[in-house]
Design a protein around this motif. Sequence first.
Motif, PDB file in Angstrom:
ATOM      1  N   ALA A 178       0.679  -1.130   0.022  1.00  0.00           N
ATOM      2  CA  ALA A 178      -0.187   0.197   0.055  1.00  0.00           C
ATOM      3  C   ALA A 178       0.828   1.130  -0.103  1.00  0.00           C
ATOM      4  O   ALA A 178       0.526   2.163  -0.712  1.00  0.00           O
ATOM      5  CB  ALA A 178      -0.832  -0.084   1.327  1.00  0.00           C
ATOM      6  N   CYS A 179       2.037   1.213   0.712  1.00  0.00           N
ATOM      7  CA  CYS A 179       2.953   2.493   0.811  1.00  0.00           C
ATOM      8  C   CYS A 179       3.739   2.638  -0.551  1.00  0.00           C
ATOM      9  O   CYS A 179       3.605   3.742  -1.041  1.00  0.00           O
ATOM     10  CB  CYS A 179       3.893   2.285   1.908  1.00  0.00           C
ATOM     11  N   ARG A 180       3.843   1.468  -1.137  1.00  0.00           N
ATOM     12  CA  ARG A 180       4.510   1.771  -2.084  1.00  0.00           C
ATOM     13  C   ARG A 180       3.684   2.033  -3.535  1.00  0.00           C
ATOM     14  O   ARG A 180       3.804   2.776  -4.469  1.00  0.00           O
ATOM     15  CB  ARG A 180       5.320   0.383  -3.070  1.00  0.00           C
ATOM     16  N   TRP A 181       2.471   1.618  -3.300  1.00  0.00           N
ATOM     17  CA  TRP A 181       1.442   2.040  -4.401  1.00  0.00           C
ATOM     18  C   TRP A 181       1.306   3.690  -4.231  1.00  0.00           C
ATOM     19  O   TRP A 181       0.989   4.270  -5.262  1.00  0.00           O
ATOM     20  CB  TRP A 181      -0.023   1.387  -3.881  1.00  0.00           C
ATOM     21  N   LEU A 182       1.451   4.206  -3.142  1.00  0.00           N
ATOM     22  CA  LEU A 182       1.433   5.564  -2.919  1.00  0.00           C
ATOM     23  C   LEU A 182       2.424   6.266  -3.316  1.00  0.00           C
ATOM     24  O   LEU A 182       2.767   7.557  -2.659  1.00  0.00           O
ATOM     25  CB  LEU A 182       0.774   5.857  -1.558  1.00  0.00           C
ATOM     26  N   ASN A 183       3.720   5.541  -3.558  1.00  0.00           N
ATOM     27  CA  ASN A 183       5.211   6.247  -3.764  1.00  0.00           C
ATOM     28  C   ASN A 183       5.632   6.721  -2.286  1.00  0.00           C
ATOM     29  O   ASN A 183       6.110   7.728  -2.287  1.00  0.00           O
ATOM     30  CB  ASN A 183       5.021   7.344  -4.865  1.00  0.00           C
ATOM     31  N   SER A 210      -2.473   9.255 -10.204  1.00  0.00           N
ATOM     32  CA  SER A 210      -2.708   9.666  -8.818  1.00  0.00           C
ATOM     33  C   SER A 210      -3.057   8.345  -7.861  1.00  0.00           C
ATOM     34  O   SER A 210      -4.419   8.355  -7.905  1.00  0.00           O
ATOM     35  CB  SER A 210      -3.694  10.962  -9.093  1.00  0.00           C
ATOM     36  N   PRO A 211      -2.299   7.780  -7.576  1.00  0.00           N
ATOM     37  CA  PRO A 211      -2.668   6.426  -6.934  1.00  0.00           C
ATOM     38  C   PRO A 211      -3.301   6.894  -5.516  1.00  0.00           C
ATOM     39  O   PRO A 211      -2.779   7.743  -4.943  1.00  0.00           O
ATOM     40  CB  PRO A 211      -1.532   5.791  -6.887  1.00  0.00           C
ATOM     41  N   VAL A 212      -4.324   6.181  -5.088  1.00  0.00           N
ATOM     42  CA  VAL A 212      -4.987   6.423  -3.806  1.00  0.00           C
ATOM     43  C   VAL A 212      -5.282   5.082  -2.973  1.00  0.00           C
ATOM     44  O   VAL A 212      -5.428   4.258  -3.572  1.00  0.00           O
ATOM     45  CB  VAL A 212      -6.353   7.368  -4.045  1.00  0.00           C
ATOM     46  N   ILE A 213      -5.712   5.205  -1.684  1.00  0.00           N
ATOM     47  CA  ILE A 213      -6.230   4.103  -1.136  1.00  0.00           C
ATOM     48  C   ILE A 213      -7.794   4.659  -0.903  1.00  0.00           C
ATOM     49  O   ILE A 213      -7.992   5.554  -0.439  1.00  0.00           O
ATOM     50  CB  ILE A 213      -5.694   3.814   0.348  1.00  0.00           C
ATOM     51  N   LYS A 214      -8.718   3.627  -1.740  1.00  0.00           N
ATOM     52  CA  LYS A 214     -10.171   3.996  -1.281  1.00  0.00           C
ATOM     53  C   LYS A 214     -10.696   3.234  -0.269  1.00  0.00           C
ATOM     54  O   LYS A 214     -11.586   3.874   0.469  1.00  0.00           O
ATOM     55  CB  LYS A 214     -10.653   3.355  -2.694  1.00  0.00           C
ATOM     56  N   HIS A 215     -10.131   2.122   0.298  1.00  0.00           N
ATOM     57  CA  HIS A 215     -10.770   1.643   1.534  1.00  0.00           C
ATOM     58  C   HIS A 215      -9.717   0.827   1.964  1.00  0.00           C
ATOM     59  O   HIS A 215      -8.961   0.318   1.473  1.00  0.00           O
ATOM     60  CB  HIS A 215     -12.057   0.541   1.080  1.00  0.00           C
TER      61      HIS A 215
END
Length: 226
Positions: A178-183, A210-215
């Motif tokens: 998840a952290c790497r998804w958000l850079n 623009s990657p985000v966490i949705k849930h």
Amino acid sequence: MVVRLPVVSLIRHGETEWSKEEKHTSITEVELTSHGITQARDLSRFVFENQCQGFIDPNNITQIYVSPRKRAQQTLELIKVPNKDQIPTFTDPNLTEWNYGDYEGVTTHEIHSEKYVFWDLWRDGCPNGETIQHVATRCDHMIAKIVAHQNKHIDSNPNSPGGDVLVVAHSHLLRVMACRWLNMAPEMGKNYILDTAGLCVLGYDRSMRSPVIKHWNVTSNLFQKT
């Protein structure tokens, strides 16, 4: 034209005896407990088999990745994705949990009381195991595969359903992902709790740049408590 942006659903495997006892579990093969089986079935029922929920649309899943560990494989078997037998599914060693080395099967409390009182997994890694950078590199490889699949889908089928990816793996690995998804720095994963059979949804805000966490950490408990 507004382009439909795909999502990535992350699922941590259901409860095992070792996760129940808070033992570090990476390469050791442990099966789901009866409660872990119930957790996975309930998550499937409340999300993947429930047309009224608003977390994801399971019909849009066009690729599945799963850890080689049995507890993750069992969890995936219990999740009823529509037409799952027709979806390309890959067992990927990059999704194996953080290698805990000498701390395999040991709890954090035992490490602090018997070995190293100031030990922190996210800072120190594990003796004869992996550093956090090793885990982050594996996550980066997975993200590259996922994004390539999603870009290909958008290029071929703009604004059409599909392109979503399901990943079934492990707590620390998915928190780093998840952290790497958000850079973000992988160490920030220590701030994200992920329970057994918890669902997280990664996505994008307006564009795939623009990657985000949705849930985050959606569990069947959210649907059952009154």
